[in-house]
Design a protein around this motif. Sequence first.
Motif, PDB file in Angstrom:
ATOM      1  N   SER A 172     -20.799  24.841  -4.951  1.00 24.15           N
ATOM      2  CA  SER A 172     -21.299  23.471  -5.098  1.00 24.15           C
ATOM      3  C   SER A 172     -20.481  22.667  -6.113  1.00 24.15           C
ATOM      4  CB  SER A 172     -22.770  23.489  -5.500  1.00 24.15           C
ATOM      5  OG  SER A 172     -22.928  24.122  -6.752  1.00 24.15           O
ATOM      6  N   PHE A 173     -19.951  23.324  -7.135  1.00 22.13           N
ATOM      7  CA  PHE A 173     -19.140  22.611  -8.114  1.00 22.13           C
ATOM      8  C   PHE A 173     -17.831  22.131  -7.499  1.00 22.13           C
ATOM      9  CE2 PHE A 173     -21.694  25.313 -10.992  1.00 22.13           C
ATOM     10  CZ  PHE A 173     -22.324  24.297 -11.683  1.00 22.13           C
ATOM     11  N   GLU A 174     -17.226  22.951  -6.685  1.00 16.69           N
ATOM     12  CA  GLU A 174     -15.980  22.570  -6.031  1.00 16.69           C
ATOM     13  C   GLU A 174     -16.218  21.463  -5.012  1.00 16.69           C
ATOM     14  OE1 GLU A 174     -14.744  26.334  -4.544  1.00 16.69           O
ATOM     15  OE2 GLU A 174     -13.720  26.890  -6.398  1.00 16.69           O
ATOM     16  N   GLU A 175     -17.350  21.524  -4.312  1.00 12.53           N
ATOM     17  CA  GLU A 175     -17.681  20.467  -3.362  1.00 12.53           C
ATOM     18  C   GLU A 175     -17.919  19.148  -4.086  1.00 12.53           C
ATOM     19  OE1 GLU A 175     -21.008  21.879  -1.167  1.00 12.53           O
ATOM     20  OE2 GLU A 175     -19.823  23.371  -0.069  1.00 12.53           O
ATOM     21  N   ALA A 176     -18.588  19.188  -5.229  1.00 17.31           N
ATOM     22  CA  ALA A 176     -18.832  17.979  -6.003  1.00 17.31           C
ATOM     23  C   ALA A 176     -17.520  17.400  -6.533  1.00 17.31           C
ATOM     24  CB  ALA A 176     -19.778  18.265  -7.158  1.00 17.31           C
ATOM     25  N   ASN A 177     -16.567  18.258  -6.834  1.00 11.94           N
ATOM     26  CA  ASN A 177     -15.277  17.804  -7.311  1.00 11.94           C
ATOM     27  C   ASN A 177     -14.508  17.063  -6.215  1.00 11.94           C
ATOM     28  OD1 ASN A 177     -13.098  17.498  -9.062  1.00 11.94           O
ATOM     29  ND2 ASN A 177     -12.139  19.379  -8.311  1.00 11.94           N
ATOM     30  N   GLN A 178     -14.707  17.462  -4.980  1.00 14.04           N
ATOM     31  CA  GLN A 178     -14.004  16.832  -3.864  1.00 14.04           C
ATOM     32  C   GLN A 178     -14.647  15.509  -3.449  1.00 14.04           C
ATOM     33  OE1 GLN A 178     -11.130  17.986  -2.774  1.00 14.04           O
ATOM     34  NE2 GLN A 178     -11.295  19.690  -4.203  1.00 14.04           N
ATOM     35  N   LYS A 220     -16.125  11.656  -3.610  1.00 12.27           N
ATOM     36  CA  LYS A 220     -15.545  10.414  -4.135  1.00 12.27           C
ATOM     37  C   LYS A 220     -16.116  10.119  -5.522  1.00 12.27           C
ATOM     38  CE  LYS A 220     -15.264   5.521  -3.124  1.00 12.27           C
ATOM     39  NZ  LYS A 220     -16.156   4.982  -4.140  1.00 12.27           N
ATOM     40  N   GLN A 221     -15.251   9.817  -6.460  1.00 12.53           N
ATOM     41  CA  GLN A 221     -15.674   9.489  -7.814  1.00 12.53           C
ATOM     42  C   GLN A 221     -16.143   8.035  -7.850  1.00 12.53           C
ATOM     43  OE1 GLN A 221     -15.659  11.623 -10.476  1.00 12.53           O
ATOM     44  NE2 GLN A 221     -15.064  13.232  -9.059  1.00 12.53           N
ATOM     45  N   PRO A 231     -16.043  27.201  -0.688  1.00  6.42           N
ATOM     46  CA  PRO A 231     -16.191  26.451  -1.940  1.00  6.42           C
ATOM     47  C   PRO A 231     -17.651  26.438  -2.390  1.00  6.42           C
ATOM     48  CG  PRO A 231     -15.827  24.965  -0.094  1.00  6.42           C
ATOM     49  CD  PRO A 231     -15.681  26.349   0.430  1.00  6.42           C
TER      50      PRO A 231
END
Length: 65
Positions: free
Chosen positions: A8-14, A16-17, A6
């Motif tokens: 960095s964008f995919e990691e940031a998506n995973q 916690k919001q 993954p």
Amino acid sequence: MGDNKPNSFEEANQAKQSSLVGEFIALLKQNKKYWLIPLLLVLLGLGTLIILGSTAAAPFIYTLF
């Protein structure tokens, strides 16, 4: 092409919001802008008074001042 790591964008998506308030508190802590807290509280108080001033609660607010 077969790399399934993954980015960095995919990691940031995973991750916690966090809420808007949580993001704002993190911003204040990171940038040490604690002087903004009283300013925002006063603005929120005035906004609340303006909104309540146009409702049925207006006569009760006017007696406070």
